[in-house]
Design a protein around this motif. Structure first.
Motif, PDB file in Angstrom:
ATOM      1  N   ASP A  87      94.277 -36.156 -27.869  1.00  0.00           N
ATOM      2  CA  ASP A  87      93.161 -34.751 -28.454  1.00  0.00           C
ATOM      3  C   ASP A  87      92.684 -35.828 -29.577  1.00  0.00           C
ATOM      4  OD1 ASP A  87      92.485 -33.155 -30.762  1.00  0.00           O
ATOM      5  OD2 ASP A  87      94.800 -31.363 -30.339  1.00  0.00           O
ATOM      6  N   LEU A  88      91.043 -35.535 -29.496  1.00  0.00           N
ATOM      7  CA  LEU A  88      90.354 -36.697 -30.325  1.00  0.00           C
ATOM      8  C   LEU A  88      90.406 -35.794 -31.948  1.00  0.00           C
ATOM      9  CD1 LEU A  88      87.595 -36.662 -27.750  1.00  0.00           C
ATOM     10  CD2 LEU A  88      89.315 -38.189 -27.702  1.00  0.00           C
ATOM     11  N   SER A 122      88.748 -41.633 -22.436  1.00  0.00           N
ATOM     12  CA  SER A 122      90.182 -40.865 -21.705  1.00  0.00           C
ATOM     13  C   SER A 122      89.988 -39.694 -21.322  1.00  0.00           C
ATOM     14  CB  SER A 122      90.524 -40.518 -22.862  1.00  0.00           C
ATOM     15  OG  SER A 122      91.756 -40.124 -22.334  1.00  0.00           O
ATOM     16  N   SER A 123      89.947 -40.134 -19.178  1.00  0.00           N
ATOM     17  CA  SER A 123      90.011 -39.146 -18.961  1.00  0.00           C
ATOM     18  C   SER A 123      90.432 -37.843 -18.656  1.00  0.00           C
ATOM     19  CB  SER A 123      90.177 -39.635 -17.527  1.00  0.00           C
ATOM     20  OG  SER A 123      91.688 -39.788 -17.299  1.00  0.00           O
ATOM     21  N   ARG A 124      91.326 -38.047 -19.745  1.00  0.00           N
ATOM     22  CA  ARG A 124      92.721 -37.679 -20.455  1.00  0.00           C
ATOM     23  C   ARG A 124      92.489 -36.939 -21.677  1.00  0.00           C
ATOM     24  NH1 ARG A 124      97.063 -38.056 -16.909  1.00  0.00           N
ATOM     25  NH2 ARG A 124      97.898 -35.843 -17.248  1.00  0.00           N
ATOM     26  N   VAL A 125      91.460 -35.728 -21.704  1.00  0.00           N
ATOM     27  CA  VAL A 125      91.463 -35.532 -23.447  1.00  0.00           C
ATOM     28  C   VAL A 125      91.420 -34.058 -23.111  1.00  0.00           C
ATOM     29  CG1 VAL A 125      89.094 -34.894 -24.836  1.00  0.00           C
ATOM     30  CG2 VAL A 125      89.258 -36.786 -24.091  1.00  0.00           C
ATOM     31  N   GLY A 126      91.985 -33.910 -24.278  1.00  0.00           N
ATOM     32  CA  GLY A 126      92.600 -32.156 -24.113  1.00  0.00           C
ATOM     33  C   GLY A 126      92.970 -31.591 -25.758  1.00  0.00           C
ATOM     34  N   GLN A 167      95.533 -43.520 -25.893  1.00  0.00           N
ATOM     35  CA  GLN A 167      95.061 -43.474 -24.938  1.00  0.00           C
ATOM     36  C   GLN A 167      96.455 -44.912 -24.349  1.00  0.00           C
ATOM     37  OE1 GLN A 167      93.063 -42.211 -21.568  1.00  0.00           O
ATOM     38  NE2 GLN A 167      93.153 -43.985 -20.883  1.00  0.00           N
ATOM     39  N   LEU A 168      95.859 -46.052 -25.140  1.00  0.00           N
ATOM     40  CA  LEU A 168      96.559 -47.213 -24.075  1.00  0.00           C
ATOM     41  C   LEU A 168      98.065 -46.937 -25.358  1.00  0.00           C
ATOM     42  CD1 LEU A 168      94.355 -50.245 -24.799  1.00  0.00           C
ATOM     43  CD2 LEU A 168      95.097 -49.264 -22.614  1.00  0.00           C
ATOM     44  N   ASN A 213     102.109 -36.815 -25.702  1.00  0.00           N
ATOM     45  CA  ASN A 213     100.745 -36.694 -25.392  1.00  0.00           C
ATOM     46  C   ASN A 213     100.411 -37.583 -26.804  1.00  0.00           C
ATOM     47  OD1 ASN A 213     100.441 -34.391 -23.629  1.00  0.00           O
ATOM     48  ND2 ASN A 213     102.171 -32.847 -24.680  1.00  0.00           N
ATOM     49  N   VAL A 214      99.192 -37.103 -27.554  1.00  0.00           N
ATOM     50  CA  VAL A 214      98.706 -38.516 -28.354  1.00  0.00           C
ATOM     51  C   VAL A 214      97.480 -37.626 -29.412  1.00  0.00           C
ATOM     52  CG1 VAL A 214      97.191 -39.919 -27.402  1.00  0.00           C
ATOM     53  CG2 VAL A 214      98.265 -40.519 -29.598  1.00  0.00           C
ATOM     54  N   GLY A 215      97.695 -37.656 -30.738  1.00  0.00           N
ATOM     55  CA  GLY A 215      96.528 -37.006 -31.382  1.00  0.00           C
ATOM     56  C   GLY A 215      95.889 -38.583 -31.597  1.00  0.00           C
ATOM     57  N   VAL A 216      94.193 -38.312 -31.904  1.00  0.00           N
ATOM     58  CA  VAL A 216      93.732 -40.156 -32.408  1.00  0.00           C
ATOM     59  C   VAL A 216      92.666 -38.927 -33.660  1.00  0.00           C
ATOM     60  CG1 VAL A 216      91.929 -40.933 -32.171  1.00  0.00           C
ATOM     61  CG2 VAL A 216      93.810 -40.840 -30.255  1.00  0.00           C
TER      62      VAL A 216
END
Length: 253
Positions: free
Chosen positions: A74-75, A123-127, A56-57, A16-19
């Motif tokens: 995560d935005l 992104s289609s995988r925002v959470g 995402q990349l 998972n990645v946080g932006v």
């Protein structure tokens, strides 16, 4: 506490990645000082799109190399005590003389909405929580506004109605009563319950400290000016016990 569980068929290893990037958003706003609100929101949205796409990349490549599943992005805009990495300073760049003044809640709502719109496009995988965090001790702009007396607990509570989290990393006098702290938590829980949103409370009674003092937690936890609380009692309300009935929208199913 926010929690999670793994369903049957879910991968045991997930990337998972946080932006975050408050400074990137602030810099983008600085480039259009005379823009109207529509153009301002569009700039924030485009900036959120770019940093989310980059996140995402990177996450997909990391997942590929580690033979793991790509999870979510995560935005959330999460500040640090470093100058140039502040959500409060984004709001001031949007046109506020100081965070905490009238208009702060509107600016925060607009910021949060634009970030979400840009991120969802990328992104289609925002959470996750995917919104702006407003921890006082962890945001240099919040710290300085509180020290000036421009930012108060009541305004922070109003701001939590339009962002992802709640009253966060707020230090109060050490002699603040348990019933007052309970009432502050009850207010924040009410905002979450009525608005069907995530809220939380990290409020810190600082022993032997009074308004005008500060407490230094160090590192990313920053420093917290001791903020005043309303000195009128809510003890009778808190001592009643029992349960506040569930709001009517809980019956919508």
């Amino acid at each position: 506490m926010a929690g999670a569980f793994h369903g049957v068929g879910e991968s045991g290893t997930v990337i998972n990645v946080g932006v975050s990037g408050p400074g990137v958003v602030q810099h983008a706003i600085e480039s259009i000082p005379d823009a109207d609100l529509s153009d301002l929101a569009e700039m924030i949205k485009r900036t959120a799109f770019k940093i989310t796409r980059a996140g995402q990349l990177i996450a997909r490549e990391a997942a590929k190399r580690l033979n793991a599943e790509f999870g979510i992005v995560d935005l959330s805009l999460a500040p640090t005590p470093a100058r140039g990495d502040s959500v409060a300073q984004i709001l001031e760049e949007m046109g506020l003389e100081s965070v905490g003044t009238h208009g702060t809640t509107a600016c925060l709502a607009m910021l949060n909405d634009a970030v979400k719109k840009g991120g969802v496009m990328a992104s289609s995988r925002v959470g996750g929580l995917s919104g702006a965090f407003i921890p006082v001790s962890e945001d240099i702009g919040m710290i300085e506004a509180a020290e000036r007396g421009d930012l108060h607990l009541d305004k922070l509570e109003a701001m939590t109605a339009v962002c992802s989290v709640g009253l966060d990393m707020i230090a109060v006098p050490g002699d603040t009563t348990a019933s007052t702290i309970s009432a502050i938590i009850a207010d924040e829980a009410a905002i979450g319950m009525i608005n069907n949103k995530t809220t939380a409370v990290r409020i810190i009674p600082a022993p032997n400290k009074k308004v005008g003092d500060s407490v230094d937690f160090g590192g990313l936890l920053g420093r917290a000016p001791i903020m005043p609380v309303n000195n009128k009692s809510a003890e009778k309300f808190i001592r009643r016990g029992g349960l506040i009935p569930a709001p009517i929208h809980s019956n919508k199913n």
